[in-house]
Design an enzyme around this catalytic site. Structure first.
Site, mmCIF file in Angstrom:
data_model
loop_
_atom_site.group_PDB
_atom_site.id
_atom_site.type_symbol
_atom_site.label_atom_id
_atom_site.label_comp_id
_atom_site.label_asym_id
_atom_site.label_seq_id
_atom_site.Cartn_x
_atom_site.Cartn_y
_atom_site.Cartn_z
ATOM 1 N N TYR A 105 29.208 7.592 38.358
ATOM 2 C CA TYR A 105 29.565 8.451 39.337
ATOM 3 C C TYR A 105 28.324 9.039 39.864
ATOM 4 O O TYR A 105 27.737 9.945 39.358
ATOM 5 C CB TYR A 105 30.407 9.533 38.933
ATOM 6 C CG TYR A 105 30.934 10.460 39.732
ATOM 7 C CD1 TYR A 105 31.180 10.093 41.275
ATOM 8 C CD2 TYR A 105 31.179 11.713 39.539
ATOM 9 C CE1 TYR A 105 31.768 10.943 42.242
ATOM 10 C CE2 TYR A 105 31.180 12.797 40.644
ATOM 11 C CZ TYR A 105 31.586 12.270 41.829
ATOM 12 O OH TYR A 105 31.925 13.297 42.866
ATOM 13 N N ASP A 108 31.809 4.871 41.751
ATOM 14 C CA ASP A 108 31.614 5.475 42.918
ATOM 15 C C ASP A 108 30.086 5.624 43.244
ATOM 16 O O ASP A 108 29.440 6.629 42.479
ATOM 17 C CB ASP A 108 32.181 6.902 42.831
ATOM 18 C CG ASP A 108 32.180 7.409 44.117
ATOM 19 O OD1 ASP A 108 31.517 7.251 45.235
ATOM 20 O OD2 ASP A 108 32.819 8.785 44.514
ATOM 21 N N HIS A 118 40.389 8.399 46.892
ATOM 22 C CA HIS A 118 39.833 6.944 46.621
ATOM 23 C C HIS A 118 40.872 6.289 46.433
ATOM 24 O O HIS A 118 41.861 6.675 45.797
ATOM 25 C CB HIS A 118 38.466 6.890 45.720
ATOM 26 C CG HIS A 118 37.572 7.879 46.204
ATOM 27 N ND1 HIS A 118 36.153 7.313 46.248
ATOM 28 C CD2 HIS A 118 37.157 9.010 46.184
ATOM 29 C CE1 HIS A 118 35.277 8.376 46.485
ATOM 30 N NE2 HIS A 118 35.873 9.322 46.590
#
Length: 576
Positions: free
Chosen positions: A141, A182, A298
């Site tokens: 992330y 991400d 998302h």
């Protein structure tokens, strides 16, 4: 083999539990980002899921922030697992290893990069074309670069470089590598809903890093005159979605929930599955986004591979099943005790908040010296009088008698009831100077004192003090007040012949609050759709912070989309 990555924006938001979400995704390896859970908040239902083994990385600085987790089916149990990218968080024998060149970063910077719970690495055994290989999955992330915090831009670039060094080191050791999660940067203009609105799109530092990390071919001029392929990126990894869908537009994975942009598909593609070139070209069958799956800002991204996973018979030490709070083992008392550095404690005297006075500082630093709040040590006699092993009980005011328990259950009359109570309790025979108007039901005590009464203006007080000619007899006053008291307590219902008795305090208060709390202003209609606008408030620091404005209520979208929000904007006048 199927693998899925998804920024879930909070792992505790699944109403049906994490088990249901895992089964619906139906993948061998499922990687979550932004779990927003720390170890002390991780419950057993989330950590121990039947049929899966899980691996978490937690934020160590902030609660409810960041965090990643990898769930593997028991048929895909890894051989090794590790938290973080630096290796500084690894204190067990099941580490993945291969840390690459970290010479550009100091030890303090490395600790900070791993302190926010942004990476979990799992290593698996796979069977590819009858050969056993190693596959390493890096679930990351990546940080967001806050425009108002320049130091976060540097932090993000440092994380990118550390991630690249670690991934390339593992690849160089002979393992297949998948980097997913991400990444918080859209790579090409095709991956952004409105790239023309961004100044110097291609010069963004995050996009330049992706250029160096990924291998790409020029689609417009794929072959030169000699027939050789012309790459535009010389990295060691491939964006698997663009490998299978090089020209697909409007393929986004993240949308703003504040503006409802998902309804108009006005978003960006910042969630990826990267894989090394050999693995992508030989084992990948498909890769795609899953915009139909909701539950976060998302959407998931999935990939299918030809190779098959080989489970390890034992979970690595990082697995949540080995955590003492979930393993069923009794913990040692020493695990809860921390040695205190007395020198650091003395040094902390100067670091206490400046708002504390000297007495509070002494109490915080050395409470034994403060005694009973006098700043003196207790004498030997006082210490000897107290039994050993027990704290002596002290009373701050020994002269104060002990209260009666029944006193706590006696109802206390409110101020409104005090002002509007029946005159037979306050007026007596009408000879103590108390006067009450028959139409208000309000008692004004000792008018000669000229004390203001809430809910009654000065004109009404003068009228009550001076004009008694139109007042009724004391019996009429008692009758009206008694009826009011009965109606207020629900013992009687007023009839048509009864005079309505009201309390000016309530009427005055209602009018006052209506004048102060006017409620939100009436929204105007936008010019394009002729629909009521929505009220917004500026939260960004600056001269307009806190100001309110109206915008079109439709979801945000491209300017060419007639169903999207128009450009109507109007400030709310401060006087309204």
């Amino acid at each position: 083999m199927k693998i899925v990555t998804w920024n879930i924006n909070g792992i505790r938001t699944f109403k049906g539990g994490i088990k249901k979400a895992l089964d619906l995704l139906d993948a061998d390896i499922i990687c979550f980002q932004e779990t927003k859970v720390t170890r002390d908040l991780l419950d057993e239902r989330t950590a121990i899921v039947d049929g899966y083994n899980s691996y978490f990385s937690f934020s160590r600085g902030r609660s409810g922030y960041s965090g990643v987790a990898t769930f593997c089916k028991d048929s895909a149990t890894p051989v090794a697992a590790e938290e973080g990218l630096t290796g500084l968080l690894t204190n067990h024998g099941g580490a993945v290893g291969c840390y690459g060149d970290q010479g550009e970063l100091s030890t303090e910077e490395l600790h900070l990069l791993d302190n926010e719970g942004r990476a979990v690495i799992t290593q698996h055994r796979v069977m590819c074309k009858n050969q056993e290989k190693t596959l390493t999955v890096l679930n990351v992330y990546c940080p967001r670069a806050d425009p108002e915090k320049p130091e976060r831009r540097l932090f993000k670039l440092q994380f990118y470089k550390l991630l690249q060094a670690r991934a390339e080191a593992i690849l160089g050791a002979g393992s297949y590598v998948i980097v997913l999660g991400d990444v918080n940067t859209s790579h090409r203009p095709i991956d952004h809903c409105d790239p023309d609105d961004i100044e110097n799109f291609e010069d963004h530092p995050g996009r330049k890093w992706l250029d160096s990390f990924l291998f790409e071919r020029n689609e417009e001029d794929e072959e030169d005159e000699e027939g050789d392929e012309e790459p535009i990126g010389d990295g060691k990894f491939i964006d698997t979605f663009r490998y299978f869908h090089p020209t697909r537009t409007n393929a986004f994975t993240c949308w703003s929930t504040l503006t409802g942009a998902r309804q108009t598909n006005y978003g960006t593609r910042i969630d990826y599955i990267f894989a090394d070139r050999v693995l992508t070209e030989t084992e990948f069958l498909a890769a795609d986004i899953m915009p139909e799956v909701e539950g976060s800002d998302h959407c998931p991204v999935q990939a299918h591979l030809r190779c098959a996973l080989l489970p390890n018979p034992k979970c690595p030490p990082l697995c949540t099943r080995h955590m003492p709070e979930f393993a069923g083992r009794q913990q040692k008392l020493s695990q809860f005790l921390v040695r205190v550095d007395q020198q650091a404690l003395r040094d902390s005297r100067d670091s206490l908040p400046g708002s504390q006075d000297s007495g509070e500082i002494r109490e915080n630093l050395n409470p034994l010296e403060t005694g009973n709040g006098t700043g003196k040590k207790r004498g030997p006699a006082a210490e000897a009088s107290a039994p050993k092993g027990k704290k002596s009980k002290t009373t701050r005011n020994a002269a104060k008698p002990q209260g009666n328990l029944l006193a706590f259950f006696k109802p206390k009359p409110s101020q409104a009831a005090h002002l509007c109570e029946a005159p037979q309790n306050r007026l007596g025979n009408g000879q103590d100077g108390n006067v009450m108007g028959p139409s208000q039901g309000l008692v004004v005590e000792n008018p000669s004192r000229q004390e203001p009464v809430e809910g009654v203006n000065s004109e009404e007080i003068k009228e009550l003090q001076g004009g008694q000619e139109e007042s009724s007899s004391s019996n009429d006053v008692r009758s009206v007040a008694a009826k009011e008291d009965q109606c207020r307590n629900g013992r009687a219902t007023p009839t048509e012949d009864d005079e309505v008795v009201t309390c000016p305090k309530k009427e005055g208060s209602l009018g006052f609050w209506k004048s102060v709390l006017r409620g939100p202003p009436q929204p105007p209609n936008c010019k394009v759709h002729d629909e009521p606008c929505v009220l917004r408030t500026v939260k960004k620091a600056g001269p307009n912070m806190g100001r309110q404005f109206f915008v079109c209520a439709r979801p945000q979208g491209h300017a060419s989309n007639p169903q999207a929000r128009c450009n109507f904007f109007a400030w709310v006048d401060k006087g309204k």
